[in-house]
Design an enzyme around this catalytic site. Structure first.
Site: not given
Ligand SMILES: NC(=O)c1ccc[n+]([C@@H]2O[C@H](COP(=O)([O-])OP(=O)(O)OC[C@H]3O[C@@H](n4cnc5c(N)ncnc54)[C@H](OP(=O)(O)O)[C@@H]3O)[C@@H](O)[C@H]2O)c1
Length: 290
Positions: A53, A128, A208-211
């Site tokens: 990251y 990973h 990416s639990p929020l898409g």
């Molecule tokens: N293992 C893997 O291959 C892999 C791949 C991708 C991600 N990940 C992990 O999974 C985590 C989560 O995935 P992600 O960050 O890609 O996507 P996500 O959690 O689906 O979406 C993240 C975004 O959602 C917004 N958000 C979060 N909570 C919110 C709320 N309550 N209301 C409004 N907006 C909200 C945030 O916006 P703001 O930025 O404006 O706060 C953030 O940028 C990553 O941070 C990483 O640690 C792992």
């Protein structure tokens, strides 16, 4: 905040994903530190990161260092916080993500991660992503060695299919504690892995639990899935909170790790642990958009 467990260790039911604070579109350092502190204030005790990251080639581990710094500067007790990191992905600096699952690489990478995190042993280390150029058993074998040597306290995998989950758990001698796969209302293809983890009692961490960052930041989650928006309106909460509560309701092994780069996002997401959906609502959301 209610707890769930990873390998017998209690963690908050909602974690924090660190990625948005270190890749393209990241905020300045002060806002990132404030976001991590807001998560700790809200009772979050699971923070997910990875050495990959970062954005530029010369800043490997940007997110691990940020999290370590935020924990150091936090005024309260952080002894119960589990920092889960990952190895096996690389970012050469051109925006791409490459893979290296060679045991000799992983064994060097884990030590660099521990140094950046400022710990003797990494609490949870996750492989990973499978590297097509390296037999999966060889990569997971390296993780087993790290566990046996005490370099890591718990072992997880990410982006694994059901066969790989079973293989990894066998190689680890039944010590696989977590699987981190993509899962959200929009991306449900890891439902078989979630269900297998529920059967085996292994924590399932939807990534990416929020898409995903782009979709969540656009605020379109509710627009895409009317059912999530309607349930959110019925409870007077955000559709993001409903999404996380729905994931929690799918199985007791689920621990979502929503990413954030603003304190407000964390504060809202953390409250999903206190939102109870009815069985009818869960069934309706499971059927919506599938
Ligand atoms: N293992 C893997 O291959 C892999 C791949 C991708 C991600 N990940 C992990 O999974 C985590 C989560 O995935 P992600 O960050 O890609 O996507 P996500 O959690 O689906 O979406 C993240 C975004 O959602 C917004 N958000 C979060 N909570 C919110 C709320 N309550 N209301 C409004 N907006 C909200 C945030 O916006 P703001 O930025 O404006 O706060 C953030 O940028 C990553 O941070 C990483 O640690 C792992």
């Amino acid at each position: 905040m209610q707890n769930r467990t990873i390998g017998g260790r209690a963690v908050s039911a909602i974690g924090l994903g660190g990625m948005p604070m270190s890749i393209e579109g990241r905020p300045d350092r002060d806002r990132s530190i404030a976001t991590i502190h807001a998560a700790l204030d809200a009772g979050v005790t699971l923070i997910d990161t990875a050495d990959a990251y970062h954005q530029h080639a010369d800043e490997v581990g940007h997110n691990e260092e940020l999290i370590a710094a935020a924990l150091r500067s936090y005024g309260g007790d952080t002894s119960g916080v589990l920092v889960a990191t990952k190895g096996g992905h690389l970012r050469p600096g051109d925006g791409s993500w490459t893979k290296d699952g060679r045991p000799e690489y992983l064994k060097v990478a884990v030590k660099a991660s521990a140094k950046r995190l400022g710990v003797e042993a990494i609490g949870l280390y996750q492989f990973h992503r499978p590297d097509p150029n390296v037999p999966y058993g060889d990569s997971v074998g390296a993780i087993r060695d790290l566990l046996d040597e005490g370099v890591i306290e718990m072992a997880g995998i990410s982006n694994a299919n059901p066969d790989q989950i079973r293989e990894a758990n066998d190689i680890l001698g039944g010590r696989l504690v977590s699987v981190q796969n993509q899962f959200s209302p929009r991306f449900r293809s890891s439902l078989p892995e979630l269900e297998l983890c529920a059967q085996l009692g292994i924590a399932f961490l939807p990534w990416s639990p929020l898409g995903g960052i782009a979709l969540a930041r656009s605020g379109e989650l509710g627009a895409e899935y009317a059912a999530f928006l309607e349930v959110a309106e019925a409870h007077g909460v955000s559709p993001f909170r409903v999404t996380l509560a729905w994931e929690l309701a799918l199985a007791p092994v689920v621990v979502p790790i929503p990413g954030a780069s603003r304190p407000e996002s964390v504060q809202d997401s953390a409250q999903a642990a206190d939102l109870t959906l009815t069985d009818d609502e869960v069934a309706r959301l499971s059927a919506a958009g599938a």
